[in-house]
Design a protein around this motif. Sequence first.
Motif, PDB file in Angstrom:
ATOM      1  N   ARG A  15       0.820  -1.213   0.000  1.00 41.00           N
ATOM      2  CA  ARG A  15       0.000   0.000   0.000  1.00 41.00           C
ATOM      3  C   ARG A  15       0.851   1.260   0.000  1.00 41.00           C
ATOM      4  O   ARG A  15       0.565   2.228  -0.709  1.00 41.00           O
ATOM      5  N   ALA A  16       1.925   1.251   0.779  1.00 37.89           N
ATOM      6  CA  ALA A  16       2.809   2.418   0.827  1.00 37.89           C
ATOM      7  C   ALA A  16       3.478   2.652  -0.519  1.00 37.89           C
ATOM      8  O   ALA A  16       3.654   3.796  -0.954  1.00 37.89           O
ATOM      9  N   GLY A  17       3.859   1.572  -1.200  1.00 36.21           N
ATOM     10  CA  GLY A  17       4.503   1.694  -2.490  1.00 36.21           C
ATOM     11  C   GLY A  17       3.581   2.270  -3.548  1.00 36.21           C
ATOM     12  O   GLY A  17       3.986   3.139  -4.340  1.00 36.21           O
ATOM     13  N   PHE A  18       2.346   1.809  -3.581  1.00 32.73           N
ATOM     14  CA  PHE A  18       1.364   2.373  -4.505  1.00 32.73           C
ATOM     15  C   PHE A  18       1.159   3.856  -4.221  1.00 32.73           C
ATOM     16  O   PHE A  18       1.246   4.698  -5.112  1.00 32.73           O
ATOM     17  N   LEU A  19       0.868   4.166  -2.957  1.00 34.14           N
ATOM     18  CA  LEU A  19       0.494   5.528  -2.605  1.00 34.14           C
ATOM     19  C   LEU A  19       1.644   6.506  -2.783  1.00 34.14           C
ATOM     20  O   LEU A  19       1.453   7.617  -3.287  1.00 34.14           O
ATOM     21  N   CYS A  20       2.862   6.122  -2.406  1.00 38.90           N
ATOM     22  CA  CYS A  20       3.987   7.054  -2.510  1.00 38.90           C
ATOM     23  C   CYS A  20       4.268   7.408  -3.965  1.00 38.90           C
ATOM     24  O   CYS A  20       4.756   8.498  -4.263  1.00 38.90           O
ATOM     25  N   ARG A  21       3.951   6.510  -4.891  1.00 40.23           N
ATOM     26  CA  ARG A  21       4.160   6.794  -6.316  1.00 40.23           C
ATOM     27  C   ARG A  21       3.103   7.751  -6.851  1.00 40.23           C
ATOM     28  O   ARG A  21       3.402   8.693  -7.590  1.00 40.23           O
ATOM     29  N   TRP A  22       1.853   7.539  -6.474  1.00 42.28           N
ATOM     30  CA  TRP A  22       0.774   8.336  -7.060  1.00 42.28           C
ATOM     31  C   TRP A  22       0.580   9.679  -6.362  1.00 42.28           C
ATOM     32  O   TRP A  22      -0.120  10.539  -6.870  1.00 42.28           O
ATOM     33  N   ILE A  23       1.220   9.873  -5.220  1.00 44.20           N
ATOM     34  CA  ILE A  23       1.274  11.211  -4.630  1.00 44.20           C
ATOM     35  C   ILE A  23       2.095  12.137  -5.531  1.00 44.20           C
ATOM     36  O   ILE A  23       1.802  13.327  -5.656  1.00 44.20           O
ATOM     37  N   SER A  24       3.119  11.571  -6.187  1.00 44.84           N
ATOM     38  CA  SER A  24       4.088  12.371  -6.927  1.00 44.84           C
ATOM     39  C   SER A  24       3.924  12.308  -8.444  1.00 44.84           C
ATOM     40  O   SER A  24       4.621  13.021  -9.171  1.00 44.84           O
ATOM     41  N   ASN A  25       3.050  11.447  -8.948  1.00 44.02           N
ATOM     42  CA  ASN A  25       2.938  11.237 -10.386  1.00 44.02           C
ATOM     43  C   ASN A  25       1.488  11.135 -10.824  1.00 44.02           C
ATOM     44  O   ASN A  25       0.608  10.822 -10.029  1.00 44.02           O
ATOM     45  N   GLU A  26       1.273  11.371 -12.099  1.00 47.61           N
ATOM     46  CA  GLU A  26      -0.037  11.204 -12.709  1.00 47.61           C
ATOM     47  C   GLU A  26      -0.025   9.950 -13.574  1.00 47.61           C
ATOM     48  O   GLU A  26       0.979   9.653 -14.234  1.00 47.61           O
ATOM     49  N   MET A  27      -1.130   9.238 -13.619  1.00 45.52           N
ATOM     50  CA  MET A  27      -1.227   8.102 -14.520  1.00 45.52           C
ATOM     51  C   MET A  27      -1.393   8.617 -15.955  1.00 45.52           C
ATOM     52  O   MET A  27      -2.155   9.558 -16.193  1.00 45.52           O
ATOM     53  N   VAL A  28      -0.667   8.005 -16.884  1.00 51.13           N
ATOM     54  CA  VAL A  28      -0.733   8.444 -18.277  1.00 51.13           C
ATOM     55  C   VAL A  28      -1.596   7.491 -19.095  1.00 51.13           C
ATOM     56  O   VAL A  28      -1.935   6.391 -18.650  1.00 51.13           O
ATOM     57  N   GLU A  29      -1.941   7.916 -20.291  1.00 51.53           N
ATOM     58  CA  GLU A  29      -2.735   7.071 -21.176  1.00 51.53           C
ATOM     59  C   GLU A  29      -1.933   5.831 -21.573  1.00 51.53           C
ATOM     60  O   GLU A  29      -0.705   5.825 -21.559  1.00 51.53           O
ATOM     61  N   GLU A  30      -2.649   4.796 -21.968  1.00 51.21           N
ATOM     62  CA  GLU A  30      -2.038   3.488 -22.193  1.00 51.21           C
ATOM     63  C   GLU A  30      -0.910   3.520 -23.222  1.00 51.21           C
ATOM     64  O   GLU A  30       0.065   2.792 -23.116  1.00 51.21           O
ATOM     65  N   ASN A  31      -1.003   4.369 -24.229  1.00 51.05           N
ATOM     66  CA  ASN A  31      -0.009   4.392 -25.304  1.00 51.05           C
ATOM     67  C   ASN A  31       1.137   5.370 -25.051  1.00 51.05           C
ATOM     68  O   ASN A  31       1.952   5.620 -25.940  1.00 51.05           O
ATOM     69  N   LYS A  32       1.209   5.930 -23.859  1.00 51.53           N
ATOM     70  CA  LYS A  32       2.263   6.884 -23.522  1.00 51.53           C
ATOM     71  C   LYS A  32       3.229   6.290 -22.499  1.00 51.53           C
ATOM     72  O   LYS A  32       2.855   5.436 -21.704  1.00 51.53           O
ATOM     73  N   ASN A  33       4.464   6.781 -22.536  1.00 51.47           N
ATOM     74  CA  ASN A  33       5.474   6.332 -21.586  1.00 51.47           C
ATOM     75  C   ASN A  33       5.475   7.216 -20.346  1.00 51.47           C
ATOM     76  O   ASN A  33       5.169   8.402 -20.425  1.00 51.47           O
ATOM     77  N   TYR A  34       5.880   6.622 -19.227  1.00 52.09           N
ATOM     78  CA  TYR A  34       5.981   7.386 -17.982  1.00 52.09           C
ATOM     79  C   TYR A  34       7.302   8.129 -17.912  1.00 52.09           C
ATOM     80  O   TYR A  34       8.356   7.613 -18.290  1.00 52.09           O
ATOM     81  N   ASP A  35       7.254   9.347 -17.433  1.00 59.17           N
ATOM     82  CA  ASP A  35       8.432  10.121 -17.068  1.00 59.17           C
ATOM     83  C   ASP A  35       8.319  10.354 -15.568  1.00 59.17           C
ATOM     84  O   ASP A  35       7.849  11.392 -15.112  1.00 59.17           O
ATOM     85  N   TRP A  36       8.737   9.361 -14.785  1.00 62.58           N
ATOM     86  CA  TRP A  36       8.506   9.374 -13.348  1.00 62.58           C
ATOM     87  C   TRP A  36       9.180  10.564 -12.689  1.00 62.58           C
ATOM     88  O   TRP A  36      10.319  10.888 -12.987  1.00 62.58           O
TER      89      TRP A  36
END
Length: 204
Positions: free
Chosen positions: A99-120
Amino acid sequence: MKVIGICGSPRKGGNTEYFTKLTLDVLEKENIETEFVGLRDKNISECTGCYACVKERECIIKDDFQEIFNKMLKVDGIILSSPVYHASITPKLKSLLDRAGFLCRWISNEMVEENKNYDWKGTAFSRKVVAPITVARRTGHTFAFSQLLLWATVNDCIIAGSNYWNMAVAGSGGQVNAEDDKEGIGIMEHLGHNMAYIIKQLNK
């Protein structure tokens, strides 16, 4: 400067608690504030993979997770310790870390569309100093230790090591006999000094 020691053992006063507190004591002597956080009496449900944290920026499961997660956010370092159960960390610690791993990532990032790459953009735990500790009767450390290392490295943390892997041998026949592992004690003491050194360097 502060470090918390999160102990996943369900046993009060057990071997894993001994080695966690031993390492915290070294940090205290290095003038770093510490806090022991035992999960034994905590209610922490497993992650359900609902992804509500992407939008809400918090975990919607309400239990003792929030209190511990907030402590994790505010400190410079985190010790993650677990006894080895069938070559793995304990379920309650795994639930906390999932749970901490999921939450700590999405506090700082936005989910992108399926065909786009993440720039964490890192995570809420970026550059926190993490030290894993595992304790077993004889063997099984390696996989459990790897679980903790994999969690820390995917969440952009800095790993603190020692002069050997941060592992201890204790608990044969259910004994509480951590003090008999003299080499393990030395490893944890050195770990404490290394962790203090890294945190002090980062705070210069």
